[in-house]
Design an enzyme around this catalytic site. Sequence first.
Site, PDB file in Angstrom:
ATOM      1  N   ALA A   1      65.096  74.629 135.083  1.00  0.00           N
ATOM      2  CA  ALA A   1      63.862  75.556 136.106  1.00  0.00           C
ATOM      3  C   ALA A   1      64.123  76.923 135.584  1.00  0.00           C
ATOM      4  CB  ALA A   1      64.077  75.044 137.294  1.00  0.00           C
TER       5      ALA A   1
ATOM      6  N   ARG B   1      67.291  86.749 130.090  1.00  0.00           N
ATOM      7  CA  ARG B   1      68.002  87.502 129.001  1.00  0.00           C
ATOM      8  C   ARG B   1      67.424  87.035 127.544  1.00  0.00           C
ATOM      9  NH1 ARG B   1      73.846  85.568 131.126  1.00  0.00           N
ATOM     10  NH2 ARG B   1      72.472  84.187 132.233  1.00  0.00           N
TER      11      ARG B   1
ATOM     12  N   ASN C   1      72.190  82.172 126.319  1.00  0.00           N
ATOM     13  CA  ASN C   1      71.508  82.984 127.380  1.00  0.00           C
ATOM     14  C   ASN C   1      70.512  84.135 126.752  1.00  0.00           C
ATOM     15  OD1 ASN C   1      72.513  81.864 129.750  1.00  0.00           O
ATOM     16  ND2 ASN C   1      74.603  82.452 128.723  1.00  0.00           N
TER      17      ASN C   1
ATOM     18  N   ASN D   1      46.673  58.886  83.906  1.00  0.00           N
ATOM     19  CA  ASN D   1      46.737  60.228  83.367  1.00  0.00           C
ATOM     20  C   ASN D   1      45.726  61.316  83.871  1.00  0.00           C
ATOM     21  OD1 ASN D   1      48.914  61.713  81.595  1.00  0.00           O
ATOM     22  ND2 ASN D   1      46.935  62.546  81.088  1.00  0.00           N
TER      23      ASN D   1
HETATM   24  C1  UD1 Z   1      76.286  79.373 134.911  1.00  0.00           C
HETATM   25  C2  UD1 Z   1      76.989  78.829 136.037  1.00  0.00           C
HETATM   26  C3  UD1 Z   1      78.463  79.548 135.272  1.00  0.00           C
HETATM   27  C4  UD1 Z   1      78.917  78.872 134.283  1.00  0.00           C
HETATM   28  C5  UD1 Z   1      77.569  79.213 133.082  1.00  0.00           C
HETATM   29  C6  UD1 Z   1      77.963  78.096 131.967  1.00  0.00           C
HETATM   30  C7  UD1 Z   1      76.105  79.187 138.005  1.00  0.00           C
HETATM   31  C8  UD1 Z   1      75.685  80.191 139.407  1.00  0.00           C
HETATM   32  N1  UD1 Z   1      76.973  79.644 137.286  1.00  0.00           N
HETATM   33  O1  UD1 Z   1      75.951  80.566 134.862  1.00  0.00           O
HETATM   34  O2  UD1 Z   1      79.622  79.339 136.567  1.00  0.00           O
HETATM   35  O3  UD1 Z   1      79.966  79.486 133.625  1.00  0.00           O
HETATM   36  O4  UD1 Z   1      76.485  78.492 133.714  1.00  0.00           O
HETATM   37  O5  UD1 Z   1      76.836  78.499 131.063  1.00  0.00           O
HETATM   38  O6  UD1 Z   1      75.627  78.204 138.160  1.00  0.00           O
HETATM   39  N2  UD1 Z   1      68.467  76.828 136.835  1.00  0.00           N
HETATM   40  C9  UD1 Z   1      67.781  76.179 137.596  1.00  0.00           C
HETATM   41  N3  UD1 Z   1      67.338  76.703 138.549  1.00  0.00           N
HETATM   42  C10 UD1 Z   1      67.539  77.846 139.038  1.00  0.00           C
HETATM   43  C11 UD1 Z   1      68.750  78.587 138.336  1.00  0.00           C
HETATM   44  C12 UD1 Z   1      69.059  77.936 137.227  1.00  0.00           C
HETATM   45  O7  UD1 Z   1      67.299  75.012 137.057  1.00  0.00           O
HETATM   46  O8  UD1 Z   1      67.319  78.039 140.246  1.00  0.00           O
HETATM   47  C13 UD1 Z   1      68.858  76.281 135.362  1.00  0.00           C
HETATM   48  C14 UD1 Z   1      68.716  77.047 134.318  1.00  0.00           C
HETATM   49  O9  UD1 Z   1      67.415  76.731 133.579  1.00  0.00           O
HETATM   50  C15 UD1 Z   1      69.841  76.694 133.273  1.00  0.00           C
HETATM   51  C16 UD1 Z   1      70.957  76.369 134.256  1.00  0.00           C
HETATM   52  O10 UD1 Z   1      70.540  76.102 135.564  1.00  0.00           O
HETATM   53  O11 UD1 Z   1      69.708  75.811 132.353  1.00  0.00           O
HETATM   54  C17 UD1 Z   1      72.162  77.343 134.335  1.00  0.00           C
HETATM   55  O12 UD1 Z   1      71.330  78.503 134.780  1.00  0.00           O
HETATM   56  P1  UD1 Z   1      71.770  80.128 134.064  1.00  0.00           P
HETATM   57  O13 UD1 Z   1      71.145  80.955 134.744  1.00  0.00           O
HETATM   58  O14 UD1 Z   1      71.974  79.991 132.732  1.00  0.00           O
HETATM   59  O15 UD1 Z   1      73.285  79.986 134.748  1.00  0.00           O
HETATM   60  P2  UD1 Z   1      74.724  81.193 133.964  1.00  0.00           P
HETATM   61  O16 UD1 Z   1      74.364  82.456 134.690  1.00  0.00           O
HETATM   62  O17 UD1 Z   1      74.875  81.108 132.666  1.00  0.00           O
HETATM   63 CA    CA Z   2      73.708  79.700 131.094  1.00  0.00          CA
END
Ligand code: UD1
Ligand code: CA
Length: 470
Positions: free
Chosen positions: A13, A18, A240, A390
């Site tokens: 979601a 980034r 990311n 052909n």
């Molecule tokens: C997250 C972890 C971090 C880990 C890393 C690994 C958290 C707070 N941190 O960080 O510890 O090392 O992943 O890649 O979880 N998403 C939702 N709803 C939201 C927020 C995020 O569905 O409200 C989903 C995103 O689409 C994504 C996943 O959760 O697929 C992870 O979110 P992302 O923002 O990428 O987390 P990171 O900052 O990478």
């Molecule tokens: Ca991530």
Amino acid sequence: MEKISLGVLVMAAGKGSRMKSELPKVLHNILDKPMLGYLLKTLTEIQAFQDLRAEVAVLVGHGGEQVSEYLKSFPCLTVLRQEEQLGTGHAVQTTRAWWEKFDALLVLNGDLPLLRASTIQSLLSLFQKSHASRCACAILSFIAKNPDGYGRVIRSESASSENIHIVEHKDASPEVREVREVNAGCYLFDVRSLSSVIGKLKNDNAQKEYYLPDVLTLMNAEGMKISALLADENEMRGVNTQSELASVTSAARDAILFDWMEKGVSMLDPNMVWVGSDVKLARGVSLAPLVQIWGNSVVGEDCEIGPNCVLRNARLGARVKLVANVIVEDSDIEDDAKAGPFAYIREKSLLKPKAFAGKFVELKKTTVGAGSKVPHLSYMGDAVLGEDVNIGAGSITCNYDGKQKHPTKIGDRSFVGSDTMMVAPVNLGPDSMTAAGSVITEDVPSGALGIGRARQKNRADWVYRKKANE
Ligand code: UD1
Ligand code: CA
């Protein structure tokens, strides 16, 4: 092994800010397929999931319409919504009504395209083994070459057991940032333990988000047991940014090519070949530089794919030779047929065994019968060519009248003279011929010669007289 009911929640979601793109992060392509597709395909390959009849849900939110549209091609999925994206902890809170019916819940970040089935399987085994000893949560971690941005895994020994918790990069002190073991974003929870703490998450952190990893801290406080399984960094890399997407794409490509080389496919230079993850190649296939093979393409034994060929949903039989610069889209080429250089074969065209489409030839919705040849500079559209036909150089089916497309039929053993225009709809019977340069507007009966051109006249000495007058 104890049978547990298992829910699998894929979190997709988030906005992926980034990436600096309008497209939801999980829909960005790796090779020819959205990154979410890789994870979902992996989930279908986990044998234990089939044994446990695991249910899979994908959580969508940002760009939810687009993601849901893509998910329509996966019929057995539940799509859940997170209207506001307040963090990964919030994502799990929002979906509580769905997952509370299971014994265990696997939560996965949606941006883990390289994760392998065997790794999830190991996590599941670890969990099931330690479940008897009341394990509340098992996570995957890895040692990162560059841990920036990841949550750090902090292990602290207490008298009785090991405590594990996670500190997000943005909240970490300089000492904690030195830690290179990081959270991969893959968690297996005992549902009852999760239920008892999930409501207590707070967002008093650097990002003002509800962090799922904070659940571990809450579990520690309740004396619950947590395990972490170390996995391979290459497999656990999240996406990311655009440059992470590019490096994950190149890792995915290398893995796919390595796999095919192990199975007997040869490549002059694997750095210059691209093969999608759903493609199937047989033993003995050779791929020249700048070959791209995408979609559900299948390439049979001992095919030679020359430089700069692009195949998309193409099916090639055995020993097919594509000389160079051949594009095949949604079309079939049967055994021992040959094409190129510079051929474009598209929209359900079919080359039967030993057929040939040569230099600067375009085939659209056209069947070329066994042993038939279209060697040079021709367009065949909506046509059916029988066997051993052909087609002379420069011949064209005039299949379009500006409103509609019309068919052309060319019978077995026919010989179409060079530069014949076949104005469709038109039929050339078996064993017929057309004179070079003809415009064929009427059917040619079998065995007949069709001539449709002005008769030549020679004016004797015309050039000499003209020159003498100048
Ligand atoms: C997250 C972890 C971090 C880990 C890393 C690994 C958290 C707070 N941190 O960080 O510890 O090392 O992943 O890649 O979880 N998403 C939702 N709803 C939201 C927020 C995020 O569905 O409200 C989903 C995103 O689409 C994504 C996943 O959760 O697929 C992870 O979110 P992302 O923002 O990428 O987390 P990171 O900052 O990478
Ligand atoms: Ca991530």
